[in-house]
Design an enzyme around this catalytic site. Sequence first.
Site, PDB file in Angstrom:
ATOM      1  N   ARG A  23       0.587  -1.210   0.051  1.00  0.00           N
ATOM      2  CA  ARG A  23      -0.060  -0.180  -0.112  1.00  0.00           C
ATOM      3  C   ARG A  23       0.818   1.168   0.032  1.00  0.00           C
ATOM      4  NH1 ARG A  23      -2.749  -0.948   5.503  1.00  0.00           N
ATOM      5  NH2 ARG A  23      -0.816  -1.747   5.721  1.00  0.00           N
ATOM      6  N   HIS A  62      19.911  31.327  13.578  1.00  0.00           N
ATOM      7  CA  HIS A  62      18.984  31.912  14.479  1.00  0.00           C
ATOM      8  C   HIS A  62      18.993  30.920  16.006  1.00  0.00           C
ATOM      9  CE1 HIS A  62      16.440  32.958  10.751  1.00  0.00           C
ATOM     10  NE2 HIS A  62      17.192  33.978  11.032  1.00  0.00           N
ATOM     11  N   LYS A  72      14.910  22.500  19.098  1.00  0.00           N
ATOM     12  CA  LYS A  72      13.961  22.291  17.856  1.00  0.00           C
ATOM     13  C   LYS A  72      14.172  20.856  17.467  1.00  0.00           C
ATOM     14  CE  LYS A  72      14.923  27.116  16.553  1.00  0.00           C
ATOM     15  NZ  LYS A  72      15.426  27.953  15.489  1.00  0.00           N
ATOM     16  N   HIS A 119      20.630  27.788  14.574  1.00  0.00           N
ATOM     17  CA  HIS A 119      20.327  27.020  13.532  1.00  0.00           C
ATOM     18  C   HIS A 119      19.994  27.645  12.323  1.00  0.00           C
ATOM     19  CE1 HIS A 119      16.778  25.146  11.410  1.00  0.00           C
ATOM     20  NE2 HIS A 119      17.539  24.111  11.308  1.00  0.00           N
ATOM     21  N   ASP A 168      18.929  38.569   8.385  1.00  0.00           N
ATOM     22  CA  ASP A 168      20.220  37.442   8.425  1.00  0.00           C
ATOM     23  C   ASP A 168      21.454  38.025   7.811  1.00  0.00           C
ATOM     24  OD1 ASP A 168      18.247  36.018   9.712  1.00  0.00           O
ATOM     25  OD2 ASP A 168      17.865  34.535   7.922  1.00  0.00           O
TER      26      ASP A 168
END
Length: 175
Positions: A23, A62, A72, A119, A168
């Site tokens: 499937r 960040h 995270k 990150h 950034d």
Amino acid sequence: MRFTETELKGVWLIEPTPMVDDRGSFTRFFCEKEMADCGLVTRFVQHSRSCSTARGTLRGLHYQREPYAEVKLVSCVRGAIFDVVVDMRPNSPTRYRWLGFELTHENRRQLYIPAGFAHGLQTLTGDTEVSYLISQFYTPHASTGARYNDPAFSIDWPESPTAMSERDRSWPPVR
């Protein structure tokens, strides 16, 4: 799920193991018990997604300062990314060291990023979507970052950025 701790203490690469039959497949992406058995945070208060249209888009680096530092759990749900973590912990023996990982919708890998790490990511394809489980609420006054090309890190990005926010581009040097 297979959990592999990296050489940066607290950063884990998580590889779900799909069950495949005629499937298609079924894959578990989160298991509180298995994560807790590895000593990982299992409470996430936000689920966010970023969508990037162009290949080479760079987001980050960040993080949030204490006491709002966040854990995270990052995965790429469409396309492919080069995902980067940088150890920003003040007393860490690996401070300013970085690691990069390729996360794709096909390999289903996830990156567990502990508190105290910056990150960032660069898209390796156009039309890329990234999912983030985040342990802390977004706190604007605690939000900060580091420049993607800061010489303190010397990150080897796959290519020159094609798109990036002005914020950034403008982070000050860390040293």
